[in-house]
Design a protein around this motif. Structure first.
Motif, PDB file in Angstrom:
ATOM      1  N   GLU A 180      -8.130   3.087  -7.077  1.00 23.75           N
ATOM      2  CA  GLU A 180      -8.455   1.948  -7.935  1.00 23.75           C
ATOM      3  C   GLU A 180      -7.440   0.813  -7.746  1.00 23.75           C
ATOM      4  OE1 GLU A 180      -8.542   3.513 -11.856  1.00 23.75           O
ATOM      5  OE2 GLU A 180     -10.473   4.552 -11.603  1.00 23.75           O
ATOM      6  N   GLU A 181      -6.164   1.176  -7.681  1.00 27.30           N
ATOM      7  CA  GLU A 181      -5.121   0.169  -7.513  1.00 27.30           C
ATOM      8  C   GLU A 181      -5.203  -0.490  -6.137  1.00 27.30           C
ATOM      9  OE1 GLU A 181      -2.926  -1.049  -9.675  1.00 27.30           O
ATOM     10  OE2 GLU A 181      -3.851   0.177 -11.239  1.00 27.30           O
ATOM     11  N   MET A 182      -5.548   0.296  -5.131  1.00 25.60           N
ATOM     12  CA  MET A 182      -5.694  -0.263  -3.780  1.00 25.60           C
ATOM     13  C   MET A 182      -6.839  -1.272  -3.730  1.00 25.60           C
ATOM     14  SD  MET A 182      -5.113   2.898  -1.135  1.00 25.60           S
ATOM     15  CE  MET A 182      -3.480   3.521  -0.763  1.00 25.60           C
ATOM     16  N   MET A 183      -7.961  -0.900  -4.339  1.00 24.12           N
ATOM     17  CA  MET A 183      -9.097  -1.824  -4.359  1.00 24.12           C
ATOM     18  C   MET A 183      -8.754  -3.101  -5.105  1.00 24.12           C
ATOM     19  SD  MET A 183     -11.185  -0.352  -2.434  1.00 24.12           S
ATOM     20  CE  MET A 183     -12.451  -1.615  -2.625  1.00 24.12           C
ATOM     21  N   GLN A 184      -7.981  -2.990  -6.166  1.00 19.45           N
ATOM     22  CA  GLN A 184      -7.563  -4.171  -6.904  1.00 19.45           C
ATOM     23  C   GLN A 184      -6.639  -5.037  -6.041  1.00 19.45           C
ATOM     24  OE1 GLN A 184      -8.668  -5.198  -9.932  1.00 19.45           O
ATOM     25  NE2 GLN A 184      -7.518  -7.073  -9.469  1.00 19.45           N
ATOM     26  N   LEU A 185      -5.793  -4.377  -5.262  1.00 19.92           N
ATOM     27  CA  LEU A 185      -4.894  -5.108  -4.365  1.00 19.92           C
ATOM     28  C   LEU A 185      -5.690  -5.873  -3.307  1.00 19.92           C
ATOM     29  CD1 LEU A 185      -1.869  -5.560  -3.643  1.00 19.92           C
ATOM     30  CD2 LEU A 185      -2.097  -3.635  -2.058  1.00 19.92           C
ATOM     31  N   TYR A 186      -6.698  -5.202  -2.726  1.00 18.34           N
ATOM     32  CA  TYR A 186      -7.541  -5.883  -1.747  1.00 18.34           C
ATOM     33  C   TYR A 186      -8.220  -7.101  -2.375  1.00 18.34           C
ATOM     34  CZ  TYR A 186      -7.087  -1.548   0.966  1.00 18.34           C
ATOM     35  OH  TYR A 186      -6.613  -0.473   1.662  1.00 18.34           O
ATOM     36  N   LYS A 187      -8.697  -6.922  -3.611  1.00 15.37           N
ATOM     37  CA  LYS A 187      -9.395  -8.007  -4.300  1.00 15.37           C
ATOM     38  C   LYS A 187      -8.449  -9.171  -4.573  1.00 15.37           C
ATOM     39  CE  LYS A 187     -12.371  -8.812  -8.322  1.00 15.37           C
ATOM     40  NZ  LYS A 187     -12.975  -8.195  -9.527  1.00 15.37           N
ATOM     41  N   THR A 188      -7.235  -8.855  -4.996  1.00 15.72           N
ATOM     42  CA  THR A 188      -6.254  -9.905  -5.313  1.00 15.72           C
ATOM     43  C   THR A 188      -5.915 -10.743  -4.082  1.00 15.72           C
ATOM     44  OG1 THR A 188      -5.294  -8.525  -7.052  1.00 15.72           O
ATOM     45  CG2 THR A 188      -3.936 -10.333  -6.205  1.00 15.72           C
ATOM     46  N   TYR A 189      -5.731 -10.078  -2.946  1.00 12.94           N
ATOM     47  CA  TYR A 189      -5.344 -10.795  -1.725  1.00 12.94           C
ATOM     48  C   TYR A 189      -6.555 -11.179  -0.859  1.00 12.94           C
ATOM     49  CZ  TYR A 189      -0.442  -9.834  -2.669  1.00 12.94           C
ATOM     50  OH  TYR A 189       0.804  -9.808  -3.229  1.00 12.94           O
ATOM     51  N   LYS A 190      -7.761 -10.910  -1.391  1.00  9.68           N
ATOM     52  CA  LYS A 190      -9.010 -11.261  -0.703  1.00  9.68           C
ATOM     53  C   LYS A 190      -9.056 -10.684   0.715  1.00  9.68           C
ATOM     54  CE  LYS A 190      -9.593 -15.483  -3.392  1.00  9.68           C
ATOM     55  NZ  LYS A 190      -9.735 -16.951  -3.368  1.00  9.68           N
ATOM     56  N   VAL A 191      -8.805  -9.389   0.785  1.00  7.93           N
ATOM     57  CA  VAL A 191      -8.820  -8.685   2.064  1.00  7.93           C
ATOM     58  C   VAL A 191      -9.957  -7.661   2.056  1.00  7.93           C
ATOM     59  CG1 VAL A 191      -7.563  -7.112   3.573  1.00  7.93           C
ATOM     60  CG2 VAL A 191      -6.351  -8.967   2.427  1.00  7.93           C
ATOM     61  N   LEU A 204       0.830  -1.211   0.000  1.00  9.41           N
ATOM     62  CA  LEU A 204       0.000   0.000   0.000  1.00  9.41           C
ATOM     63  C   LEU A 204       0.862   1.257   0.000  1.00  9.41           C
ATOM     64  CD1 LEU A 204      -2.703  -1.134   2.590  1.00  9.41           C
ATOM     65  CD2 LEU A 204      -3.050  -0.764   0.142  1.00  9.41           C
ATOM     66  N   SER A 205       1.975   1.214   0.705  1.00 12.48           N
ATOM     67  CA  SER A 205       2.881   2.367   0.737  1.00 12.48           C
ATOM     68  C   SER A 205       3.469   2.630  -0.648  1.00 12.48           C
ATOM     69  CB  SER A 205       3.999   2.122   1.747  1.00 12.48           C
ATOM     70  OG  SER A 205       3.460   2.019   3.054  1.00 12.48           O
ATOM     71  N   GLN A 206       3.785   1.546  -1.353  1.00  9.29           N
ATOM     72  CA  GLN A 206       4.322   1.695  -2.705  1.00  9.29           C
ATOM     73  C   GLN A 206       3.289   2.346  -3.625  1.00  9.29           C
ATOM     74  OE1 GLN A 206       5.775  -2.084  -4.135  1.00  9.29           O
ATOM     75  NE2 GLN A 206       7.079  -2.414  -2.323  1.00  9.29           N
ATOM     76  N   LEU A 207       2.037   1.918  -3.505  1.00  8.29           N
ATOM     77  CA  LEU A 207       0.984   2.493  -4.350  1.00  8.29           C
ATOM     78  C   LEU A 207       0.786   3.969  -4.035  1.00  8.29           C
ATOM     79  CD1 LEU A 207      -1.692  -0.358  -4.348  1.00  8.29           C
ATOM     80  CD2 LEU A 207      -0.193   0.330  -6.233  1.00  8.29           C
ATOM     81  N   ARG A 208       0.859   4.330  -2.755  1.00  7.85           N
ATOM     82  CA  ARG A 208       0.695   5.742  -2.397  1.00  7.85           C
ATOM     83  C   ARG A 208       1.793   6.595  -3.010  1.00  7.85           C
ATOM     84  NH1 ARG A 208       0.279   3.631   2.749  1.00  7.85           N
ATOM     85  NH2 ARG A 208      -1.862   3.231   3.409  1.00  7.85           N
ATOM     86  N   PRO A 245      -2.139  -2.536  14.156  1.00  9.40           N
ATOM     87  CA  PRO A 245      -1.260  -2.124  13.056  1.00  9.40           C
ATOM     88  C   PRO A 245      -1.447  -0.658  12.720  1.00  9.40           C
ATOM     89  CG  PRO A 245      -2.275  -4.232  12.552  1.00  9.40           C
ATOM     90  CD  PRO A 245      -2.900  -3.755  13.826  1.00  9.40           C
ATOM     91  N   ALA A 246      -0.340   0.066  12.627  1.00 10.88           N
ATOM     92  CA  ALA A 246      -0.405   1.513  12.412  1.00 10.88           C
ATOM     93  C   ALA A 246      -0.787   1.828  10.980  1.00 10.88           C
ATOM     94  CB  ALA A 246       0.951   2.141  12.736  1.00 10.88           C
ATOM     95  N   PRO A 247      -1.530   2.900  10.759  1.00 12.61           N
ATOM     96  CA  PRO A 247      -1.848   3.329   9.395  1.00 12.61           C
ATOM     97  C   PRO A 247      -0.572   3.741   8.665  1.00 12.61           C
ATOM     98  CG  PRO A 247      -3.235   4.449  11.011  1.00 12.61           C
ATOM     99  CD  PRO A 247      -2.153   3.763  11.770  1.00 12.61           C
ATOM    100  N   GLY A 248      -0.608   3.616   7.359  1.00 11.73           N
ATOM    101  CA  GLY A 248       0.553   4.015   6.569  1.00 11.73           C
ATOM    102  C   GLY A 248       0.776   5.512   6.594  1.00 11.73           C
ATOM    103  N   ASP A 249      -0.281   6.273   6.763  1.00 14.56           N
ATOM    104  CA  ASP A 249      -0.192   7.726   6.785  1.00 14.56           C
ATOM    105  C   ASP A 249       0.201   8.185   8.194  1.00 14.56           C
ATOM    106  OD1 ASP A 249      -0.511  10.419   6.732  1.00 14.56           O
ATOM    107  OD2 ASP A 249      -2.496  10.400   5.782  1.00 14.56           O
ATOM    108  N   PRO A 250       1.371   8.833   8.368  1.00 13.33           N
ATOM    109  CA  PRO A 250       1.825   9.263   9.703  1.00 13.33           C
ATOM    110  C   PRO A 250       0.858  10.227  10.389  1.00 13.33           C
ATOM    111  CG  PRO A 250       3.612   9.382   8.103  1.00 13.33           C
ATOM    112  CD  PRO A 250       2.369   9.122   7.326  1.00 13.33           C
ATOM    113  N   THR A 251       0.272  11.122   9.602  1.00 16.69           N
ATOM    114  CA  THR A 251      -0.691  12.067  10.188  1.00 16.69           C
ATOM    115  C   THR A 251      -1.899  11.336  10.745  1.00 16.69           C
ATOM    116  OG1 THR A 251      -0.002  13.771   8.615  1.00 16.69           O
ATOM    117  CG2 THR A 251      -2.116  14.094   9.744  1.00 16.69           C
ATOM    118  N   GLN A 252      -2.363  10.362   9.983  1.00 23.12           N
ATOM    119  CA  GLN A 252      -3.511   9.576  10.413  1.00 23.12           C
ATOM    120  C   GLN A 252      -3.183   8.799  11.678  1.00 23.12           C
ATOM    121  OE1 GLN A 252      -5.188   7.488   7.116  1.00 23.12           O
ATOM    122  NE2 GLN A 252      -6.463   6.197   8.391  1.00 23.12           N
TER     123      GLN A 252
END
Length: 531
Positions: free
Chosen positions: A394-405, A378-382, A479-486
């Motif tokens: 769109e890419e994140m949703m595809q990643l979730y779909k691929t790994y069934k998450v 996810l960090s790479q996609l961001r 697990p910490a969010p990828g976004d430091p501000t978040q």
């Protein structure tokens, strides 16, 4: 959207919902007639129907200022012959504070009796003033299965008022049969106001337990707690079935058993006054008009409220989650019957709730672990699509779909549990059983009073501070969010919750604290067990 953003949205929603009662007090009550109500002009009434024939008017001997006592296993009441108004009403099973020598709760104290509790206003004139009254009967001492009556008789011009009040040793309800007899040669059309008055039933400024006016009208229960508007006087324009002044734990109400009623309320000289008006009472020449009225003065205990007419039991309002609050209360009482301590009963109830939600929690933790593994991707996609948010999503949703998450899988169990939390919140907040219920009387190794009243806040703020610490620990284990501000925003949530819980009833804080401790143990075990 990423999992952590969904979690953030849910947690923020929970914070808003939990703090709603604190930040936005309930809407103000409708005005009821006090002195202002007495000055209203008489309204014309519909044509009278045949009324019962008047009884012969007996010899009349006024008994000015005479007092009579009514004592039951539940209360001690004192009535004044002048109008049949109350001058005292002490509840034997409830004290003002947790100390053993604290005075009993007196619903009619010296301050409120000047406003004539249970007084009647006929055609704008208070019947307890400038009217000769007599009383039939003396002091009553009733056992649990006994009933007894007092009769008050007064004359206002051609009208004779006869108030027959019946008391029961088994409850807090007072039933009145009122007769208005017309000895004149012309028919009368009258307006009657039935009133109650009481001093503040809770601490001034208590946003969790306000003293408020309440009516049950065609829309259901209407609550009015804005003291600013009550001081000006307010009215419920819809037809009402009863009116009352109440807190979370006590209620003083009037319940006329007739139709076409309207309610008013006002704070006058610091006293809360409520009146229910009946217009167009027709009394034929030489005839009589009768009316049944009930009064309730006592705790908001479902067992006693259920015996009152006109849905008085609706005065206990658990809000949207009523269907959850009631069974939770039954379970709480079930545990209490075995352990004899409501604090321990709350802990057992928390354990049961966590056990019921165990499968959902298991799925939640599995989803969080899967999301943790996807964080590098996810960090790479961001980074790759930082200038094209639509493509990144769109890419994140595809990643979730691929790994069934399922990105929302970690927070859905939290959403499901929110109604349970609010149901229990309302149940604990309005349960008369928790008033002055002790959990741990003294702070360990001291003689300082601590959790001796589960309906009050922790006086030393120990439990809310520990609760905040457990929330912080849960955040660190998640697990910490990828976004430091978040991630920083998420770490602020324990601070926000701790602040909100500082003044919560300690019973609710105990529930949330135990819930967090069990969640931490559960999360630690599930995230670290061997696969």
């Amino acid at each position: 959207m990423e999992n952590k953003r969904v979690i953030l949205a849910v947690v923020l929603s929970l914070a808003v919902l939990v703090g709603w009662n604190f930040l936005f007090p309930a809407k103000p009550p409708a005005p009821k007639p006090d002195t202002a109500a007495q000055s209203q002009a008489q309204a014309p009434a519909p044509k009278a129907t045949p009324a019962p024939k008047a009884d012969p008017i007996a010899a009349f001997a006024p008994t000015p200022g005479k007092k009579v006592m009514v004592e039951t296993p539940l209360y001690t009441a004192e009535f004044n012959a002048a109008g049949g108004v109350l001058s005292q009403f002490s509840l034997k099973n409830y004290r003002q504070t947790i100390t053993n020598d604290s005075p009993l709760v007196d619903l009619v104290n010296a301050k409120s009796q000047s406003k004539a509790p249970l007084g009647l206003i006929l055609n704008g004139s208070p019947t307890w003033q400038n009217v000769d009254w007599a009383i039939e009967g003396g002091d009553l001492r009733l056992g649990p299965a006994d009933t007894g009556s007092l009769t008050f008789v007064g004359r206002m011009g051609d009208v004779t008022l006869k108030r027959v009040m019946t008391f029961s040793g088994a409850g807090y309800l007072i039933d009145e049969k009122l007769s208005l007899q017309n000895a004149g040669g012309a028919p009368l059309s009258s307006r009657l106001s039935m009133t109650v008055a009481v001093d503040r039933l809770s601490a001034e400024g208590d946003s969790y337990n306000p003293t408020q006016a309440a009516f049950y009208d065609t829309s259901g229960l209407e609550l009015f707690s804005s003291e600013k508007k009550l001081a000006e006087g307010i009215a419920d324009e819809k037809p009402v079935q009863w009116g009352s002044i109440m807190s979370n734990y006590f209620l003083v109400g009037v319940i006329p058993q007739t139709d076409n009623l309207h309610g008013k309320a006002k704070i006058e000289d610091g006293i809360f006054r409520v009146a229910v008006d009946k217009e167009g009472i027709d009394i034929p020449a030489g005839g009589r008009s009768d009316l049944d009225i009930s009064y309730y003065l006592g705790p908001k205990d479902p067992k006693y409220l259920a015996a009152a007419p006109n849905h008085l039991s609706a005065a206990i309002d658990y809000g949207w989650f009523d269907f959850i609050a009631k069974p939770l209360l039954k379970l709480l009482h079930f545990f209490y019957d075995y352990v004899g301590n409501y604090g321990v009963a709350i802990i057992l109830l928390t354990v049961l709730i966590k056990a019921i939600f165990w499968p959902l929690s298991h799925k939640s933790y599995k989803s969080m672990e899967q999301m943790k593994k996807l964080q590098p991707l996810l960090s790479q996609l961001r980074e790759k699509y930082k200038d094209d948010r639509q493509k990144m999503n769109e890419e994140m949703m595809q990643l979730y779909k691929t790994y069934k998450v399922n990105p929302a899988g970690g927070c859905l169990p939290m959403v499901v549990q929110i109604p349970v939390f609010f149901g229990l919140y309302q149940a604990l907040l309005h349960s008369i059983e928790l008033r002055h219920a002790c959990f741990i009387r003294y702070l360990p190794f001291t003689d300082m009073i601590w959790l001796a009243d589960l309906s009050a806040k922790d006086p030393f703020y120990i439990t809310p501070l520990i609760m905040g610490a457990t929330m912080f620990l849960q955040q660190k284990m998640t697990p910490a969010p990828g976004d430091p501000t978040q991630a920083k925003i998420m770490l602020l949530m324990p601070v926000i919750f701790t602040f909100m819980f500082l003044n919560f009833p300690s019973g609710l804080v105990v529930y949330w604290l135990v819930n967090n401790v069990i969640s931490i143990a559960q999360q630690y075990w599930m995230l670290n067990k061997k696969s």
